[in-house]
Motif scaffolding. Sequence first.
Motif, PDB file in Angstrom:
ATOM      1  N   MET A 150       0.856  -1.186   0.000  1.00  0.00           N
ATOM      2  CA  MET A 150       0.000   0.000   0.000  1.00  0.00           C
ATOM      3  C   MET A 150       0.897   1.242   0.000  1.00  0.00           C
ATOM      4  SD  MET A 150      -2.932   1.100   2.768  1.00  0.00           S
ATOM      5  CE  MET A 150      -4.090  -0.150   2.287  1.00  0.00           C
ATOM      6  N   ALA A 151       0.645   2.168  -0.881  1.00  0.00           N
ATOM      7  CA  ALA A 151       1.422   3.398  -0.960  1.00  0.00           C
ATOM      8  C   ALA A 151       1.136   4.276   0.250  1.00  0.00           C
ATOM      9  CB  ALA A 151       1.086   4.156  -2.238  1.00  0.00           C
ATOM     10  N   GLU A 152       2.106   5.130   0.592  1.00  0.00           N
ATOM     11  CA  GLU A 152       1.963   5.994   1.764  1.00  0.00           C
ATOM     12  C   GLU A 152       0.689   6.826   1.699  1.00  0.00           C
ATOM     13  OE1 GLU A 152       4.251   9.814   3.604  1.00  0.00           O
ATOM     14  OE2 GLU A 152       5.504   8.159   2.925  1.00  0.00           O
ATOM     15  N   HIS A 153       0.317   7.318   0.518  1.00  0.00           N
ATOM     16  CA  HIS A 153      -0.858   8.177   0.394  1.00  0.00           C
ATOM     17  C   HIS A 153      -2.166   7.415   0.539  1.00  0.00           C
ATOM     18  CE1 HIS A 153       0.031   6.740  -3.692  1.00  0.00           C
ATOM     19  NE2 HIS A 153      -1.255   6.809  -3.892  1.00  0.00           N
ATOM     20  N   ASP A 154      -2.099   6.073   0.581  1.00  0.00           N
ATOM     21  CA  ASP A 154      -3.306   5.274   0.732  1.00  0.00           C
ATOM     22  C   ASP A 154      -3.699   5.078   2.194  1.00  0.00           C
ATOM     23  OD1 ASP A 154      -3.600   4.971  -1.986  1.00  0.00           O
ATOM     24  OD2 ASP A 154      -2.504   3.079  -2.051  1.00  0.00           O
ATOM     25  N   HIS A 155      -2.856   5.480   3.126  1.00  0.00           N
ATOM     26  CA  HIS A 155      -3.139   5.305   4.549  1.00  0.00           C
ATOM     27  C   HIS A 155      -4.190   6.292   5.020  1.00  0.00           C
ATOM     28  CE1 HIS A 155       0.146   2.503   5.514  1.00  0.00           C
ATOM     29  NE2 HIS A 155       0.788   3.112   4.535  1.00  0.00           N
ATOM     30  N   GLU A 156      -4.856   5.894   6.099  1.00  0.00           N
ATOM     31  CA  GLU A 156      -5.805   6.810   6.721  1.00  0.00           C
ATOM     32  C   GLU A 156      -5.112   8.122   7.069  1.00  0.00           C
ATOM     33  OE1 GLU A 156      -8.591   3.591   9.091  1.00  0.00           O
ATOM     34  OE2 GLU A 156      -7.620   5.185  10.209  1.00  0.00           O
ATOM     35  N   VAL A 157      -5.879   9.175   7.054  1.00  0.00           N
ATOM     36  CA  VAL A 157      -5.356  10.488   7.447  1.00  0.00           C
ATOM     37  C   VAL A 157      -6.216  11.021   8.586  1.00  0.00           C
ATOM     38  CG1 VAL A 157      -6.687  11.773   5.715  1.00  0.00           C
ATOM     39  CG2 VAL A 157      -4.598  12.742   6.624  1.00  0.00           C
ATOM     40  N   ILE A 158      -5.529  11.609   9.557  1.00  0.00           N
ATOM     41  CA  ILE A 158      -6.190  12.255  10.688  1.00  0.00           C
ATOM     42  C   ILE A 158      -6.151  13.760  10.428  1.00  0.00           C
ATOM     43  CG2 ILE A 158      -6.157  12.621  13.194  1.00  0.00           C
ATOM     44  CD1 ILE A 158      -6.532   9.657  12.329  1.00  0.00           C
ATOM     45  N   VAL A 159      -7.263  14.424  10.677  1.00  0.00           N
ATOM     46  CA  VAL A 159      -7.360  15.864  10.468  1.00  0.00           C
ATOM     47  C   VAL A 159      -7.709  16.525  11.797  1.00  0.00           C
ATOM     48  CG1 VAL A 159      -8.553  17.714   9.229  1.00  0.00           C
ATOM     49  CG2 VAL A 159      -8.249  15.462   8.142  1.00  0.00           C
ATOM     50  N   VAL A 160      -6.994  17.603  12.095  1.00  0.00           N
ATOM     51  CA  VAL A 160      -7.330  18.458  13.229  1.00  0.00           C
ATOM     52  C   VAL A 160      -7.625  19.828  12.623  1.00  0.00           C
ATOM     53  CG1 VAL A 160      -6.572  19.447  15.408  1.00  0.00           C
ATOM     54  CG2 VAL A 160      -5.789  17.150  14.741  1.00  0.00           C
ATOM     55  N   ALA A 161      -8.870  20.245  12.699  1.00  0.00           N
ATOM     56  CA  ALA A 161      -9.296  21.523  12.117  1.00  0.00           C
ATOM     57  C   ALA A 161      -9.779  22.427  13.247  1.00  0.00           C
ATOM     58  CB  ALA A 161     -10.407  21.307  11.101  1.00  0.00           C
TER      59      ALA A 161
END
Length: 117
Positions: free
Chosen positions: A1-12
Amino acid sequence: MAEHDHEVIVVATFIAREDKADEGEKFLRKIVAPTHESPDCLLLALHRALDDPNKFVFIERWVSRETLEASYETQVFKSFIQDSLAYFDGPPEITLCAAVPDGQPSKGSLAGASSSS
């Protein structure tokens, strides 16, 4: 799995204009239900700072950075950001993060036991 395919956490983080905090909270709540409808949104939770009632923070989990960025291109999101300026001192400060799980699976990651490294 490519790095950009991982879940992303957002703090807004949103900072309400003086005397607009309660109206701002009501406004922010309006985006929760439509965002929860997206299969790519794994978590969207709104918080209000204990030490500053004008500060609101969304904690989010998305399937991938690509799906998050695609959500930014929707008319719903674009209108939300534009309309938010009536209540907040500008657009939100957004920080994108990758999980660094450690310790107990249920406590060391926002993903809980479903987290993978």
